[in-house]
Scaffold this motif. Structure first.
Motif, PDB file in Angstrom:
ATOM      1  N   ASP A  94       0.834  -1.206   0.000  1.00  0.00           N
ATOM      2  CA  ASP A  94       0.000   0.000   0.000  1.00  0.00           C
ATOM      3  C   ASP A  94       0.870   1.258   0.000  1.00  0.00           C
ATOM      4  O   ASP A  94       0.562   2.242  -0.670  1.00  0.00           O
ATOM      5  N   GLY A  95       1.961   1.229   0.756  1.00  0.00           N
ATOM      6  CA  GLY A  95       2.881   2.362   0.761  1.00  0.00           C
ATOM      7  C   GLY A  95       3.534   2.566  -0.590  1.00  0.00           C
ATOM      8  O   GLY A  95       3.642   3.699  -1.081  1.00  0.00           O
ATOM      9  N   LEU A  96       3.956   1.471  -1.206  1.00  0.00           N
ATOM     10  CA  LEU A  96       4.568   1.542  -2.542  1.00  0.00           C
ATOM     11  C   LEU A  96       3.579   2.103  -3.554  1.00  0.00           C
ATOM     12  O   LEU A  96       3.920   2.979  -4.363  1.00  0.00           O
ATOM     13  N   PHE A  97       2.335   1.627  -3.516  1.00  0.00           N
ATOM     14  CA  PHE A  97       1.340   2.053  -4.503  1.00  0.00           C
ATOM     15  C   PHE A  97       0.992   3.531  -4.330  1.00  0.00           C
ATOM     16  O   PHE A  97       0.786   4.237  -5.319  1.00  0.00           O
ATOM     17  N   ALA A  98       0.941   4.003  -3.090  1.00  0.00           N
ATOM     18  CA  ALA A  98       0.652   5.422  -2.859  1.00  0.00           C
ATOM     19  C   ALA A  98       1.769   6.299  -3.425  1.00  0.00           C
ATOM     20  O   ALA A  98       1.515   7.334  -4.049  1.00  0.00           O
ATOM     21  N   ARG A  99       3.012   5.877  -3.227  1.00  0.00           N
ATOM     22  CA  ARG A  99       4.149   6.637  -3.778  1.00  0.00           C
ATOM     23  C   ARG A  99       4.182   6.571  -5.304  1.00  0.00           C
ATOM     24  O   ARG A  99       4.655   7.503  -5.967  1.00  0.00           O
ATOM     25  N   SER A 100       3.666   5.502  -5.859  1.00  0.00           N
ATOM     26  CA  SER A 100       3.748   5.300  -7.301  1.00  0.00           C
ATOM     27  C   SER A 100       2.879   6.276  -8.084  1.00  0.00           C
ATOM     28  O   SER A 100       3.066   6.443  -9.296  1.00  0.00           O
ATOM     29  N   ALA A 101       1.923   6.916  -7.414  1.00  0.00           N
ATOM     30  CA  ALA A 101       1.103   7.928  -8.090  1.00  0.00           C
ATOM     31  C   ALA A 101       1.972   9.039  -8.671  1.00  0.00           C
ATOM     32  O   ALA A 101       1.623   9.657  -9.684  1.00  0.00           O
ATOM     33  N   ASP A 102       3.123   9.277  -8.049  1.00  0.00           N
ATOM     34  CA  ASP A 102       4.024  10.333  -8.521  1.00  0.00           C
ATOM     35  C   ASP A 102       4.665   9.993  -9.871  1.00  0.00           C
ATOM     36  O   ASP A 102       5.180  10.882 -10.550  1.00  0.00           O
ATOM     37  N   TYR A 103       4.665   8.731 -10.245  1.00  0.00           N
ATOM     38  CA  TYR A 103       5.337   8.298 -11.472  1.00  0.00           C
ATOM     39  C   TYR A 103       4.370   7.769 -12.527  1.00  0.00           C
ATOM     40  O   TYR A 103       4.784   7.325 -13.589  1.00  0.00           O
ATOM     41  N   ALA A 104       3.067   7.841 -12.228  1.00  0.00           N
ATOM     42  CA  ALA A 104       2.062   7.300 -13.141  1.00  0.00           C
ATOM     43  C   ALA A 104       2.001   8.111 -14.434  1.00  0.00           C
ATOM     44  O   ALA A 104       2.260   9.317 -14.450  1.00  0.00           O
ATOM     45  N   VAL A 105       1.655   7.419 -15.520  1.00  0.00           N
ATOM     46  CA  VAL A 105       1.544   8.046 -16.842  1.00  0.00           C
ATOM     47  C   VAL A 105       0.086   7.960 -17.295  1.00  0.00           C
ATOM     48  O   VAL A 105      -0.442   6.860 -17.483  1.00  0.00           O
ATOM     49  N   PRO A 106      -0.589   9.099 -17.467  1.00  0.00           N
ATOM     50  CA  PRO A 106      -1.996   9.067 -17.853  1.00  0.00           C
ATOM     51  C   PRO A 106      -2.181   8.703 -19.327  1.00  0.00           C
ATOM     52  O   PRO A 106      -1.293   8.936 -20.151  1.00  0.00           O
ATOM     53  N   VAL A 107      -3.343   8.152 -19.641  1.00  0.00           N
ATOM     54  CA  VAL A 107      -3.664   7.789 -21.018  1.00  0.00           C
ATOM     55  C   VAL A 107      -3.880   9.045 -21.865  1.00  0.00           C
ATOM     56  O   VAL A 107      -3.561   9.078 -23.052  1.00  0.00           O
ATOM     57  N   THR A 108      -4.419  10.104 -21.238  1.00  0.00           N
ATOM     58  CA  THR A 108      -4.694  11.362 -21.917  1.00  0.00           C
ATOM     59  C   THR A 108      -4.631  12.472 -20.872  1.00  0.00           C
ATOM     60  O   THR A 108      -4.316  12.218 -19.716  1.00  0.00           O
ATOM     61  N   LEU A 206      -8.359  -1.004 -24.076  1.00  0.00           N
ATOM     62  CA  LEU A 206      -7.175  -1.815 -24.354  1.00  0.00           C
ATOM     63  C   LEU A 206      -5.878  -1.136 -23.923  1.00  0.00           C
ATOM     64  O   LEU A 206      -4.804  -1.505 -24.374  1.00  0.00           O
ATOM     65  N   SER A 207      -5.971  -0.158 -23.002  1.00  0.00           N
ATOM     66  CA  SER A 207      -4.790   0.553 -22.501  1.00  0.00           C
ATOM     67  C   SER A 207      -4.210  -0.118 -21.271  1.00  0.00           C
ATOM     68  O   SER A 207      -3.282   0.404 -20.650  1.00  0.00           O
ATOM     69  N   GLY A 208      -4.749  -1.293 -20.923  1.00  0.00           N
ATOM     70  CA  GLY A 208      -4.282  -2.016 -19.752  1.00  0.00           C
ATOM     71  C   GLY A 208      -3.774  -3.393 -20.104  1.00  0.00           C
ATOM     72  O   GLY A 208      -3.043  -3.552 -21.077  1.00  0.00           O
ATOM     73  N   THR A 209      -4.203  -4.386 -19.360  1.00  0.00           N
ATOM     74  CA  THR A 209      -3.688  -5.743 -19.540  1.00  0.00           C
ATOM     75  C   THR A 209      -4.628  -6.636 -20.328  1.00  0.00           C
ATOM     76  O   THR A 209      -4.242  -7.730 -20.727  1.00  0.00           O
ATOM     77  N   GLY A 210      -5.853  -6.203 -20.541  1.00  0.00           N
ATOM     78  CA  GLY A 210      -6.807  -7.021 -21.277  1.00  0.00           C
ATOM     79  C   GLY A 210      -6.595  -6.944 -22.778  1.00  0.00           C
ATOM     80  O   GLY A 210      -5.988  -6.001 -23.295  1.00  0.00           O
ATOM     81  N   SER A 211      -7.106  -7.933 -23.474  1.00  0.00           N
ATOM     82  CA  SER A 211      -7.072  -7.948 -24.941  1.00  0.00           C
ATOM     83  C   SER A 211      -8.501  -7.937 -25.461  1.00  0.00           C
ATOM     84  O   SER A 211      -9.452  -8.222 -24.720  1.00  0.00           O
ATOM     85  N   ARG A 212      -8.671  -7.616 -26.740  1.00  0.00           N
ATOM     86  CA  ARG A 212     -10.004  -7.636 -27.331  1.00  0.00           C
ATOM     87  C   ARG A 212     -10.650  -9.013 -27.150  1.00  0.00           C
ATOM     88  O   ARG A 212     -11.836  -9.139 -26.866  1.00  0.00           O
ATOM     89  N   THR A 224     -10.061   1.373 -27.899  1.00  0.00           N
ATOM     90  CA  THR A 224      -8.611   1.457 -27.792  1.00  0.00           C
ATOM     91  C   THR A 224      -8.219   2.077 -26.456  1.00  0.00           C
ATOM     92  O   THR A 224      -7.335   1.570 -25.757  1.00  0.00           O
ATOM     93  N   ASP A 225      -8.880   3.172 -26.093  1.00  0.00           N
ATOM     94  CA  ASP A 225      -8.662   3.809 -24.789  1.00  0.00           C
ATOM     95  C   ASP A 225      -9.823   4.754 -24.513  1.00  0.00           C
ATOM     96  O   ASP A 225     -10.763   4.855 -25.317  1.00  0.00           O
ATOM     97  N   ILE A 226      -9.785   5.460 -23.394  1.00  0.00           N
ATOM     98  CA  ILE A 226     -10.908   6.285 -22.977  1.00  0.00           C
ATOM     99  C   ILE A 226     -11.158   7.480 -23.878  1.00  0.00           C
ATOM    100  O   ILE A 226     -12.244   8.059 -23.827  1.00  0.00           O
TER     101      ILE A 226
END
Length: 233
Positions: A94-108, A206-212, A224-226
């Protein structure tokens, strides 16, 4: 398929609002290092147990790392040999995931995207298998927090995906009925959550781990994405 007008949209976060590969594959490597206490051989085994190829970074659709919440991932890692209790590893993750928001890349541009939907009168929410703190930090960082009517993480008290509770919580918060809601996500946990709640539309991206192919059965639309969402709505 929707028979009444869609008035609310409930988004998944990772792989839907955020590009999964760019945002989460590096986090998964770090997660495995933490869980293995630096043992590289064990870290590779833990990644494989979670559904990620340690060499290519490919994450299998609907696998533990693709769709699990923090407790489920921690339990899976402990089951695969991580030398922690589930509770201790959950806290670290949970601590790692909270810090990871700083490095996230948005789709748009998420601020502009949510502003546009808000201007059209939609009620908007985010329901994620991540913790609520991480979701709110992501929304704040990318400037769409002010457009949200609802936020639910695995630890918010609404249950976990693919149970319907997060959708029903969104309905309670917004005054909508499930058939007025569209659920948007990148894996079958999202689609099944929506279907089990009786939503009007399930929309896969399809911007994540799922496939069509993996998402076809449980989604009404696959985008394709949002950025293609408004055309569907």
């Amino acid at each position: 398929m929707a028979t009444v007008a869609i008035a609310g949209i409930l988004f998944d976060k990772d792989g839907t609002l955020l590009d999964y590969v760019k945002s989460w594959v590096p986090v998964n490597y770090e997660l495995a290092r933490i869980a293995a206490k630096g043992d590289e051989t064990l870290a590779r085994a833990l990644l494989e147990a979670g559904g990620m190829d340690p060499d290519t970074g490919h994450v299998t659709p609907d696998s533990l790392l693709a769709a699990g919440n923090t407790v489920e991932i921690a339990a899976g890692m402990v089951g695969a040999g991580a030398p922690f209790t589930v509770e201790a590893l959950t806290t670290l993750f949970d601590g790692l995931f909270a810090r990871s928001a700083d490095y996230a890349v948005p789709v748009t541009d998420l601020a502009a995207f949510f502003a546009g939907l808000h201007a059209r009168g939609y009620r908007l929410g985010v329901a994620s298998s991540d913790n609520e703190c991480s979701i709110r930090e992501t929304a704040r960082r990318f400037g769409f927090d002010r457009f949200l009517h609802y936020v639910a993480g695995y630890d918010s008290g609404y249950g976990v995906k693919p149970e319907p509770g997060m959708v029903l919580g969104f309905c309670a918060a917004t005054g909508l009925t499930p058939e007025q809601v569209a659920v948007v996500g990148d894996n079958n946990h999202d689609m099944h959550m929506g279907r089990s709640a009786g939503v009007g539309l399930t929309i896969a991206v399809l911007s994540g781990t799922g496939s069509r192919q993996s998402l076809a059965a449980a989604s009404d639309h696959c985008l394709t994405d949002i950025t293609e969402l408004e055309a569907v709505l």
